[in-house]
Design a protein around this motif. Structure first.
Motif, PDB file in Angstrom:
ATOM      1  N   TYR A   1       0.820  -1.217   0.000  1.00 41.82           N
ATOM      2  CA  TYR A   1       0.000   0.000   0.000  1.00 41.82           C
ATOM      3  C   TYR A   1       0.856   1.271   0.000  1.00 41.82           C
ATOM      4  CZ  TYR A   1      -3.797  -3.093   1.633  1.00 41.82           C
ATOM      5  OH  TYR A   1      -4.728  -4.086   1.769  1.00 41.82           O
ATOM      6  N   ARG A   2       2.115   1.150   0.412  1.00 38.61           N
ATOM      7  CA  ARG A   2       2.963   2.310   0.715  1.00 38.61           C
ATOM      8  C   ARG A   2       2.314   3.132   1.827  1.00 38.61           C
ATOM      9  NH1 ARG A   2       4.033   4.390  -5.486  1.00 38.61           N
ATOM     10  NH2 ARG A   2       4.886   2.445  -6.284  1.00 38.61           N
ATOM     11  N   LEU A   3       1.912   2.426   2.863  1.00 36.78           N
ATOM     12  CA  LEU A   3       1.222   3.071   3.967  1.00 36.78           C
ATOM     13  C   LEU A   3       2.218   3.391   5.070  1.00 36.78           C
ATOM     14  CD1 LEU A   3      -1.557   3.981   4.877  1.00 36.78           C
ATOM     15  CD2 LEU A   3      -1.922   1.717   5.887  1.00 36.78           C
ATOM     16  N   GLU A   4       2.736   4.609   5.028  1.00 34.69           N
ATOM     17  CA  GLU A   4       3.709   5.084   6.008  1.00 34.69           C
ATOM     18  C   GLU A   4       3.112   6.231   6.802  1.00 34.69           C
ATOM     19  OE1 GLU A   4       6.489   3.590   6.562  1.00 34.69           O
ATOM     20  OE2 GLU A   4       6.368   2.198   4.874  1.00 34.69           O
ATOM     21  N   PHE A   5       3.436   6.268   8.099  1.00 31.23           N
ATOM     22  CA  PHE A   5       2.869   7.299   8.966  1.00 31.23           C
ATOM     23  C   PHE A   5       3.938   8.230   9.532  1.00 31.23           C
ATOM     24  CE2 PHE A   5      -0.209   3.851   9.021  1.00 31.23           C
ATOM     25  CZ  PHE A   5      -1.410   4.536   8.831  1.00 31.23           C
ATOM     26  N   GLY A   6       5.107   8.281   8.888  1.00 28.41           N
ATOM     27  CA  GLY A   6       6.169   9.163   9.347  1.00 28.41           C
ATOM     28  C   GLY A   6       5.824  10.620   9.140  1.00 28.41           C
TER      29      GLY A   6
ATOM     30  N   SER B   1       3.591   7.745  -0.026  1.00 26.80           N
ATOM     31  CA  SER B   1       2.749   7.158   1.006  1.00 26.80           C
ATOM     32  C   SER B   1       1.283   7.360   0.667  1.00 26.80           C
ATOM     33  CB  SER B   1       3.037   7.783   2.369  1.00 26.80           C
ATOM     34  OG  SER B   1       2.109   7.331   3.344  1.00 26.80           O
ATOM     35  N   LEU B   2       0.483   6.341   0.936  1.00 26.58           N
ATOM     36  CA  LEU B   2      -0.963   6.456   0.718  1.00 26.58           C
ATOM     37  C   LEU B   2      -1.572   7.488   1.665  1.00 26.58           C
ATOM     38  CD1 LEU B   2      -3.254   5.185  -0.979  1.00 26.58           C
ATOM     39  CD2 LEU B   2      -3.640   3.599   0.913  1.00 26.58           C
ATOM     40  N   LEU B   3      -0.943   7.695   2.813  1.00 25.40           N
ATOM     41  CA  LEU B   3      -1.433   8.694   3.762  1.00 25.40           C
ATOM     42  C   LEU B   3      -1.459  10.079   3.134  1.00 25.40           C
ATOM     43  CD1 LEU B   3      -2.294   9.515   6.634  1.00 25.40           C
ATOM     44  CD2 LEU B   3       0.137   9.749   7.199  1.00 25.40           C
TER      45      LEU B   3
END
Length: 283
Positions: free
Chosen positions: A74-79, A216-218
């Motif tokens: 997903y490339r789900l990063e929360f940085g 990132s998806l975020l």
């Protein structure tokens, strides 16, 4: 991760699941609609349809083919960089509002004969439903609309179109730009409004580039949410009597101001995303 299956196969599996989920969502929401069409029932239908049709298919597909590495897929990063890119992406979306307004006016001027008249009737009905769903002037109503009309679609549609469709198209054709524009086309067509096709097409392409170069998806969810939330907030302010405008009408800004906003949007997009991350992602 199972690498033996072609990305096209994975895409077809995801689309097949989406079709089944669309049918199931219709069955699941039928009892709700039979109880009478109210704002709350329409919000419930919206939430269920979004979750089943867009989020569930991607989750099932990635569970089948990418078990154990879903977050990486997903490339789900929360940085902090993802939140920063999300904020800047939202600013870019807002700067492109005048361009989208111009595209809306141009798109609405299309003449498609009898077919166009038929499609305009369908779009008018859809817009009427949106107006009914947005018809609230309370804080609680605003919060519900921000959740169901702004946040849930931002999450579900970004999972489906960017993490799902665009990812798999890029793996298949090995060209990020082609994947972005093909996904933007499908994204716009999926909304089913021919006379709003162009602004959504451009918005879809912008979100596609944010996904590739933001990493990132975020980032996409934040930008998409802000775009949706702006519309929700406009409807609420009109309902409260704070603004006396048509929320669905273009802003009709001066062309000089519109041009300056568009150029500023491209400049921020280039400096923040393209220039700094031009070598970050390889096809």
């Amino acid at each position: 991760m199972k690498k033996s299956n072609h990305p096209l196969v994975q895409l077809l599996v995801m689309l097949a699941i989406a079709l089944v989920m669309l049918l199931l969502s219709g069955i699941a929401t039928a009892p709700i609609m039979l109880g009478g069409r109210s704002r709350l029932t329409m919000l419930a239908v919206q939430a269920v349809t979004q979750l089943l049709t867009f989020l569930v298919p991607v989750v099932i597909m990635t569970t089948i083919y990418y078990r154990g590495s879903e977050r990486e897929y997903y490339r789900l990063e929360f940085g902090s960089h993802s939140w920063y890119y999300g904020f800047v992406g939202a600013v870019v979306m807002l700067l492109f509002v005048p361009l989208n307004d111009w595209l809306t006016v141009w798109n609405d001027s299309w003449s498609l004969g009898r077919i166009g008249d038929f499609l305009r009737g369908i779009q008018s009905s859809t817009e009427g439903l949106v107006e009914d769903m947005m018809d609230t002037d309370t804080i609680v109503g605003l919060a519900c609309n921000l959740l169901v009309v702004a946040l849930i679609p931002a999450i579900c549609e970004e999972f489906f179109f960017r993490a799902g469709f665009q990812n798999l198209i890029q793996k298949w054709v090995k060209n990020r730009h082609l994947a972005i524009w093909l996904t933007a086309f499908v994204f716009s067509m999926a909304h089913g409004e021919v006379f709003s096709f162009m602004p959504r097409f451009v918005m879809g392409a912008l979100l596609g580039y944010l996904y590739v170069y933001g990493g990132s998806l975020l980032t996409n969810v934040i930008a998409h949410f802000v775009n949706n939330a702006l519309v929700v907030l406009l409807y609420w302010l009109v309902a409260r009597g704070v603004l006396d405008i048509d929320p669905q009408a273009p802003l009709a800004l001066d062309w000089v101001l519109s041009a300056l906003c568009t150029m500023a949007g491209f400049a921020v997009l280039w400096v923040t995303f393209f220039y700094k991350n031009k070598d970050a992602i390889k096809d």
